[in-house]
Design an enzyme around this catalytic site. Structure first.
Site, PDB file in Angstrom:
ATOM      1  N   GLU A  26      24.876 105.547  80.318  1.00 42.67           N
ATOM      2  CA  GLU A  26      24.121 106.325  81.480  1.00 42.67           C
ATOM      3  C   GLU A  26      23.186 106.646  80.624  1.00 42.67           C
ATOM      4  OE1 GLU A  26      24.944 110.292  83.374  1.00 42.67           O
ATOM      5  OE2 GLU A  26      23.144 110.006  84.691  1.00 42.67           O
ATOM      6  N   HIS A  27      22.787 107.202  79.335  1.00 40.46           N
ATOM      7  CA  HIS A  27      21.497 108.085  78.633  1.00 40.46           C
ATOM      8  C   HIS A  27      22.050 108.019  77.239  1.00 40.46           C
ATOM      9  CE1 HIS A  27      21.868 111.340  81.495  1.00 40.46           C
ATOM     10  NE2 HIS A  27      21.255 110.895  81.720  1.00 40.46           N
ATOM     11  N   HIS A  75      21.040  73.370 114.349  1.00 37.08           N
ATOM     12  CA  HIS A  75      20.523  73.157 112.954  1.00 37.08           C
ATOM     13  C   HIS A  75      19.300  72.435 112.592  1.00 37.08           C
ATOM     14  CE1 HIS A  75      22.526  76.770 111.524  1.00 37.08           C
ATOM     15  NE2 HIS A  75      21.677  77.468 110.963  1.00 37.08           N
ATOM     16  N   GLN A  98      27.871 117.269 107.050  1.00 38.20           N
ATOM     17  CA  GLN A  98      26.894 117.174 108.355  1.00 38.20           C
ATOM     18  C   GLN A  98      25.576 116.822 108.488  1.00 38.20           C
ATOM     19  OE1 GLN A  98      29.445 119.390 107.136  1.00 38.20           O
ATOM     20  NE2 GLN A  98      28.316 121.527 106.702  1.00 38.20           N
ATOM     21  N   ASP A 114      15.208 114.361  80.988  1.00 40.94           N
ATOM     22  CA  ASP A 114      15.610 115.041  82.562  1.00 40.94           C
ATOM     23  C   ASP A 114      13.740 115.778  83.092  1.00 40.94           C
ATOM     24  OD1 ASP A 114      18.138 114.832  82.046  1.00 40.94           O
ATOM     25  OD2 ASP A 114      18.669 115.682  80.907  1.00 40.94           O
ATOM     26  N   GLU A 143      27.202  70.851 107.567  1.00 45.24           N
ATOM     27  CA  GLU A 143      27.813  71.840 108.008  1.00 45.24           C
ATOM     28  C   GLU A 143      28.007  71.810 108.928  1.00 45.24           C
ATOM     29  OE1 GLU A 143      25.372  74.341 106.180  1.00 45.24           O
ATOM     30  OE2 GLU A 143      25.911  74.260 104.288  1.00 45.24           O
ATOM     31  N   TYR A 162      18.773 114.329  99.858  1.00 47.12           N
ATOM     32  CA  TYR A 162      20.152 115.147 100.056  1.00 47.12           C
ATOM     33  C   TYR A 162      19.691 116.506  98.065  1.00 47.12           C
ATOM     34  CZ  TYR A 162      24.564 117.992 100.311  1.00 47.12           C
ATOM     35  OH  TYR A 162      25.109 119.118 100.814  1.00 47.12           O
ATOM     36  N   HIS A 204      26.595 120.495  82.062  1.00 49.31           N
ATOM     37  CA  HIS A 204      26.193 119.315  82.835  1.00 49.31           C
ATOM     38  C   HIS A 204      27.468 119.609  84.295  1.00 49.31           C
ATOM     39  CE1 HIS A 204      22.269 118.380  83.956  1.00 49.31           C
ATOM     40  NE2 HIS A 204      22.533 117.232  82.906  1.00 49.31           N
ATOM     41  N   GLN A 207      24.429 117.319  77.325  1.00 49.84           N
ATOM     42  CA  GLN A 207      25.074 116.601  78.258  1.00 49.84           C
ATOM     43  C   GLN A 207      25.957 117.053  79.063  1.00 49.84           C
ATOM     44  OE1 GLN A 207      23.411 113.889  79.543  1.00 49.84           O
ATOM     45  NE2 GLN A 207      24.893 114.300  81.168  1.00 49.84           N
TER      46      GLN A 207
END
Lengths: 434, 434
Positions: free
Chosen positions: B327-328, B420, B191, B361, B415, B130, B262, B259
């Protein structure tokens, strides 16, 4: 009677496609109940967990009795027979040996620009393992979840296991002890998942939750995903056996039933290139079903979701197998090792007639937590990696920055991210002045 | 003004704990709308996708124009400047080189019992990526998602990218071409995720979907999880810079702003052991904000979620960093390489003053898709492994089965899984007779 299909029939493609999409389990919509339970545990902590345990498990606890004490664990473990203990220890040893080979390697290198790049792996700090209570309380699952976590290096591993009416499974406690589990709480359901994810006064929060559970547990895991990591949401289990006629029909039959006996939504599929052998296996299943302890469950699974498929040759069987993407695949064919190379999608492959799937459930070494419901197309069984995470590393030298920085600046400008470009430019300018 | 904290203050622990749990983003509840869209695409396929694209993107498509043709792609790519193309190609080459080192190894060995064990990795057959449209349509993200997939060996890689009002980003198409993407569809939203997961008459379904998107896309990915694999659900981005006073305040300031620009929910945190240097960096941020193109966004992010934290010494900074699990993480301190060893939880570490995060990046090589919102505690950045899956392999010989089978049988009985045990017992009996 299971479904009988023949790949040479005109209607096969339509029938097989329909078979693939058969829904085997209705997930009840428990999401709103679970949301309320999680909110309650987040707000009221121990008090909520204790109330819900009294309600669902008919067990009165206090903050002090939420966890098993070392003495309680020792007393329960002492109830296990020496034979069972030895079997658990053999299993643990083999599972540990297999999973130790999965430990990933760190890497670091310098590239032509002078940049040092790499990554390093580290364990999750704390993990929680859900163990179902009652009938599906399997000590083998404790080993299969806990050992990879400990091999990964997880420092704090907590188990939650409901003990409805106070009934404890000593084998589960012993498996936990053998695997090196650090804390065991006698709670279950969505409230246990919430306690692990968010913590309470008594239970510290964990970073990752794994282990099977009912619809409430599965819904709770979905909901806390993001706050903590989770393993896959397991669906009903399945096995596919591919066998030629040079096999004992009874061996194949018990293998199929070993899946079917798990629960009524389990699925056992048999593919052979010999229609008569297919019939012989189906007959052997019926014969075993006459006396099998769990014949009600296994019979329902076999009747409702079982299938015997005859193919013109074994290459077709491999193609069908990839469309099924089975959780467990048993190959009882000549030169089974080479035949395994034809398979692209499967959680675990059991090669040759002396490798019944049940070996993998207990003592083989590989994990028995495997992708169900065709998800072997895109996911893997549980492993050491599920309890680790990777940090990437970069170090530029002035020379490296001069070499690749301008391209970063160019792309930053193209993406209208000016400060990104400036952060490179400020350094490049200083280098040019220097 | 950002938050100023001093770790030596009595109120610090409470303030820092509150800071850690600050909610930066309200996720609108779009789940019911998304459920309807997915159901519609499952039922009506192309027709639903086309209608929804007309509604949301004001773009009239037909089944024949859902995908870009090779000619259309070539025409768009021709609009890109040679400088931009060269920068993309350099980035692609470096990302490819880094990710090729992530290819995992297969393993197979025989153990003391005579059992052959192992595993093998294989790529997902088909993946979908995506790519957001409009402002956040980043060619660098196309490279970061598509290249690991192709390195993994994914045969069919499809991109969906909405083109509202028919506006295309040539750089996105060129990045897709450079990365070796196989199909590009001009659709977006829930969609598009539904079309990738379930397929339509024109779009074949995929096995794994990755890539960022808005709340509708995130909700759709959550919903199709299980039918297909998904990558993480990314939250707003964050950076933590740890720097001592021997740094240029302006360098640190632009790094923090890279950062913040963004989006308004992004977070930039600065930790230093020198309060005056902290003030100097904050002043440098304000100065840069006077002229920065995206000053409205970056200013809001810095004001609402930014922080400058002074610590008594840098060991405390490392401890706070692990609680943030950024994250960074940028380390601009003396002997930054050794200092990096003190860090346990971070998505990516950028070592030394010449490694601004923006390098990562675009052109550094490591992936820029990284765990946000403290999830670096339990998850990793995107990698080749996200597009692969592992099949475990077991082969018993009669000798191996005789050695370990009885333990499996023992545990199966414990068990209450009789079949088995029988699947092992049938073979053991035959061996004993033989």
């Amino acid at each position: 009677m299971p479904l009988f299909l023949n790949a040479s029939d005109a209607s096969f493609e339509a029938d097989f496609a329909a078979f693939l999409t058969t829904k085997r389990e209705d997930s009840p919509d428990v999401d709103s109940v679970v949301a309320e339970i999680i909110a309650d545990v987040r707000t009221r902590g121990d008090a909520a967990v204790i109330e819900l345990t009294e309600k669902f498990d008919r067990l009165a606890l206090t903050p002090d009795t939420l966890a098993f004490t070392p003495e309680e664990i020792a007393a329960e473990c002492a109830k296990v027979s020496p034979e069972e203990r030895a079997a658990l220890e053999l299993a643990a040893e083999r599972i540990r040996a297999y999973h130790q080979r999965q430990l990933p390697e760190d890497a670091q290198w310098e590239d032509a620009s002078g940049a040092t790049l790499g990554w390093r792996w580290g364990p999750v700090s704390a993990a929680g393992l859900y163990v179902p209570g009652g009938l599906a309380s399997y000590p083998s699952s404790v080993l299969m979840n806990a050992i990879p976590a400990k091999v990964a290096g997880v420092e704090r591993l907590a188990i939650v296991v409901p003990t409805p009416d106070g009934v404890t499974n000593p084998l589960v406690l012993l498996a936990a002890q053998i695997a090196g589990v650090d804390e065991i709480y006698r709670i279950g359901g969505a409230q246990a998942v919430a306690a692990l994810a968010y913590g309470t006064e008594t239970i510290a929060p964990v970073d990752k939750i794994t282990g099977p559970g009912n619809a409430f547990v599965a819904a709770a895991k979905r909901r806390v995903f993001g706050k903590v990591g989770i393993d896959m949401i397991a669906g009903p289990s399945e096995i596919l056996v591919i066998a030629d006629k040079d096999n004992d029909p009874d061996w194949i039959a018990v293998d199929l039933l070993s899946q079917a006996e798990h629960d009524e939504s389990a699925q056992s599929i048999f593919i052979t290139d010999d229609a008569d052998f297919g019939k012989a296996v189906a007959a052997a299943v019926e014969k075993r079903l006459e006396t099998l302890e769990r014949r009600a469950i296994a019979g329902a699974s076999w009747r409702d979701f079982g299938a015997v498929i005859t193919v013109p040759d074994l290459d077709v069987a491999a193609q069908l197998s990839d469309r099924i993407a089975p959780e467990h695949l048993e190959l009882c064919v000549a030169d089974a090792e080479s035949y395994a190379d034809k398979i692209t999608h499967a959680g675990a492959i059991f090669i040759g007639a002396y490798t019944p799937e049940a070996i993998g459930d207990y003592v083989g070494g590989p994990n028995h937590v495997l992708p169900t419901a065709r998800s072997a197309r895109f996911s893997s069984g549980l492993s050491v990696l599920d309890f680790m995470k990777r940090t990437t590393l970069s170090r530029m030298t002035p020379r490296a920055l001069a070499a690749i920085g301008p391209a970063a600046e160019r792309l930053a400008i193209s993406e209208s991210l000016e400060a990104h470009g400036l952060s490179v430019r400020a350094r490049l300018d200083a280098l040019n002045e220097g």
